[in-house]
Write a protein that holds these residues in place. Sequence first.
Motif, PDB file in Angstrom:
ATOM      1  N   TYR A   1       0.599  -0.915   0.498  1.00 23.10           N
ATOM      2  CA  TYR A   1      -0.162   0.294  -0.264  1.00 23.10           C
ATOM      3  C   TYR A   1       0.710   1.389  -0.134  1.00 23.10           C
ATOM      4  O   TYR A   1       1.968   1.207   0.432  1.00 23.10           O
ATOM      5  CB  TYR A   1      -0.855   0.196   1.651  1.00 23.10           C
ATOM      6  CG  TYR A   1      -0.420   0.048   2.781  1.00 23.10           C
ATOM      7  CD1 TYR A   1      -0.352   1.616   3.194  1.00 23.10           C
ATOM      8  CD2 TYR A   1       0.381  -0.901   3.306  1.00 23.10           C
ATOM      9  CE1 TYR A   1       0.405   1.659   4.366  1.00 23.10           C
ATOM     10  CE2 TYR A   1       0.785  -0.857   4.614  1.00 23.10           C
ATOM     11  CZ  TYR A   1       1.310   0.607   5.180  1.00 23.10           C
ATOM     12  OH  TYR A   1       1.644   0.937   6.430  1.00 23.10           O
ATOM     13  N   MET A   2       0.179   2.293  -0.619  1.00 27.01           N
ATOM     14  CA  MET A   2       0.660   3.857  -0.267  1.00 27.01           C
ATOM     15  C   MET A   2       0.104   4.752   0.632  1.00 27.01           C
ATOM     16  O   MET A   2      -1.149   4.484   0.338  1.00 27.01           O
ATOM     17  CB  MET A   2       1.245   4.303  -1.759  1.00 27.01           C
ATOM     18  CG  MET A   2       2.066   3.538  -2.950  1.00 27.01           C
ATOM     19  SD  MET A   2       2.618   4.301  -4.010  1.00 27.01           S
ATOM     20  CE  MET A   2       2.561   5.688  -3.891  1.00 27.01           C
ATOM     21  N   THR A   3       0.354   5.903   1.102  1.00 24.80           N
ATOM     22  CA  THR A   3      -0.284   6.319   1.404  1.00 24.80           C
ATOM     23  C   THR A   3       0.217   8.047   0.662  1.00 24.80           C
ATOM     24  O   THR A   3       0.637   8.759   0.193  1.00 24.80           O
ATOM     25  CB  THR A   3      -0.213   6.826   3.283  1.00 24.80           C
ATOM     26  OG1 THR A   3       1.258   7.912   3.133  1.00 24.80           O
ATOM     27  CG2 THR A   3      -0.350   5.746   3.911  1.00 24.80           C
ATOM     28  N   VAL A   4      -1.697   8.929   0.967  1.00 28.10           N
ATOM     29  CA  VAL A   4      -1.353   9.802   0.185  1.00 28.10           C
ATOM     30  C   VAL A   4      -2.206  11.195   1.011  1.00 28.10           C
ATOM     31  O   VAL A   4      -3.168  10.386   1.586  1.00 28.10           O
ATOM     32  CB  VAL A   4      -2.096   9.245  -1.585  1.00 28.10           C
ATOM     33  CG1 VAL A   4      -2.159  10.577  -1.994  1.00 28.10           C
ATOM     34  CG2 VAL A   4      -1.870   8.410  -2.070  1.00 28.10           C
ATOM     35  N   ASN A   5      -1.717  12.652   0.372  1.00 27.98           N
ATOM     36  CA  ASN A   5      -2.209  13.428   1.536  1.00 27.98           C
ATOM     37  C   ASN A   5      -3.094  13.704   0.475  1.00 27.98           C
ATOM     38  O   ASN A   5      -3.239  14.363  -0.833  1.00 27.98           O
ATOM     39  CB  ASN A   5      -1.819  14.282   1.606  1.00 27.98           C
ATOM     40  CG  ASN A   5      -0.677  13.665   3.087  1.00 27.98           C
ATOM     41  OD1 ASN A   5      -1.803  12.632   3.837  1.00 27.98           O
ATOM     42  ND2 ASN A   5       0.364  14.466   3.336  1.00 27.98           N
ATOM     43  N   ARG A   6      -4.613  14.597   0.649  1.00 29.22           N
ATOM     44  CA  ARG A   6      -5.425  15.363  -0.220  1.00 29.22           C
ATOM     45  C   ARG A   6      -4.373  16.520  -0.860  1.00 29.22           C
ATOM     46  O   ARG A   6      -4.609  16.762  -2.105  1.00 29.22           O
ATOM     47  CB  ARG A   6      -6.445  15.926   1.111  1.00 29.22           C
ATOM     48  CG  ARG A   6      -7.805  17.115   0.060  1.00 29.22           C
ATOM     49  CD  ARG A   6      -8.172  17.670   1.131  1.00 29.22           C
ATOM     50  NE  ARG A   6      -9.448  16.921   1.276  1.00 29.22           N
ATOM     51  CZ  ARG A   6      -9.702  17.110   2.601  1.00 29.22           C
ATOM     52  NH1 ARG A   6      -9.809  17.882   3.213  1.00 29.22           N
ATOM     53  NH2 ARG A   6     -11.034  16.179   2.721  1.00 29.22           N
ATOM     54  N   SER A   7      -3.155  17.288  -0.048  1.00 29.12           N
ATOM     55  CA  SER A   7      -2.570  17.742  -1.027  1.00 29.12           C
ATOM     56  C   SER A   7      -2.086  17.532  -1.896  1.00 29.12           C
ATOM     57  O   SER A   7      -1.947  18.453  -3.117  1.00 29.12           O
ATOM     58  CB  SER A   7      -1.574  18.478   0.100  1.00 29.12           C
ATOM     59  OG  SER A   7      -1.033  17.959   0.685  1.00 29.12           O
ATOM     60  N   GLN A   8      -1.168  16.324  -1.891  1.00 29.52           N
ATOM     61  CA  GLN A   8      -1.152  15.797  -3.562  1.00 29.52           C
ATOM     62  C   GLN A   8      -1.826  15.636  -4.906  1.00 29.52           C
ATOM     63  O   GLN A   8      -1.274  15.730  -5.789  1.00 29.52           O
ATOM     64  CB  GLN A   8      -0.270  14.189  -3.190  1.00 29.52           C
ATOM     65  CG  GLN A   8       0.400  14.493  -1.720  1.00 29.52           C
ATOM     66  CD  GLN A   8       1.518  12.652  -1.209  1.00 29.52           C
ATOM     67  OE1 GLN A   8       0.378  12.607  -0.670  1.00 29.52           O
ATOM     68  NE2 GLN A   8       2.629  12.390  -2.189  1.00 29.52           N
ATOM     69  N   VAL A   9      -3.201  15.869  -4.099  1.00 27.67           N
ATOM     70  CA  VAL A   9      -4.278  15.477  -5.133  1.00 27.67           C
ATOM     71  C   VAL A   9      -4.739  16.500  -5.625  1.00 27.67           C
ATOM     72  O   VAL A   9      -5.085  17.395  -6.664  1.00 27.67           O
ATOM     73  CB  VAL A   9      -5.506  14.194  -4.934  1.00 27.67           C
ATOM     74  CG1 VAL A   9      -6.244  14.254  -5.900  1.00 27.67           C
ATOM     75  CG2 VAL A   9      -4.726  13.015  -4.140  1.00 27.67           C
TER      76      VAL A   9
END
Length: 355
Positions: free
Chosen positions: A152-160
């Motif tokens: 898995y990978m983690t993502v922040n809203r700011s990256q999107v």
Amino acid sequence: MTKLRVGLLFGGCSGEHEVSIRSARAIANALNTDPNPSKYEVLPFYIQKDGRWQAPDIAQSVLESGVPLPSEETGSPTTRTHLWQFPPLAAEVDVWFPTLHGPNGEDGTIQGLLQLMQVPYVGSGVLASSVGMDKIAMKSAFAQAGLAQVKYMTVNRSQVWSNPCVYPKLCDEIEATLGYPCFVKPANLGSSVGIAKVRSRAQLEAALDSAASYDRRLIVEAGVVAREVECAVLGNDQAQASIVGEITYTSDFYDYETKYMEGRADLHIPAPLPEAIAAQVQTLALQAFAAVDAAGLARIDFFYVESTGEVLINEINTLPGFTATSMYPQLWAASGVAFPTLVDQLIQFALERHS
């Protein structure tokens, strides 16, 4: 004999509001089924979607109808200060039974409130509830305990949303690390709300955008060809695992509609698994329960990869559903614990933990 007053707390400020009502109706029915009526008096408390608490008279009408009350205009800041005032009867509760699913219900927030009230309550405390709700924290706890998981990978809203230069690189990294199909999930929602299975760049971008609208923290998991099996846990420090069940369905994945609409999924209890695999699932379920310091109850979900023999932990649900289609009570019924007895035991474990 003086009856214990059970504060049945349901509804809540989440997308799982309707599911919570259905769970509460089942529990209220169990508390009114022999031998429980001689031991308990039910005091229902309903939290509207706007956060307004309703006393037992109105809460009982919601239980009977199964229909949520409409939200009201909260008005001025002065009016809003009254949203979370407890109905007077809340002070008379001897033990709380929260059946709140999703954020503001099973994520440690209501547990913290009940903890401050210094009254016993069913289920895990603040730590286990918050860790169990947050998929990123949960996976970190499982990794620390040595439990095998999917990549898995983690993502922040700011990256999107915030950086057009970062976003294409993020999608490139997800494709290179996890490949397709993969699953995009908000970190802090339950019941498969906001989850999407994606097979292309266009679907990935749409799923990331959608998940970011639910939560500022996201998780992306690699897809795996596996059977989905679940195990229920009951108890505190000396918890026990139920027999293992399996879920099969014809939809693309186990989404919200498949979970809660009758006839959309089939529950196989016990799961048709090799005896050694079933025993392994039970052992891992207890390890996962301990890894987040859960208490009272939990349902732990796994992937069984038949081609390799691997058992991978998917997630823990510290406040699983109690609806007619819910796996948790069905697993215990098949293990010899009838629904009214299960509810009674959960209350007893709450009292034990508070003593």
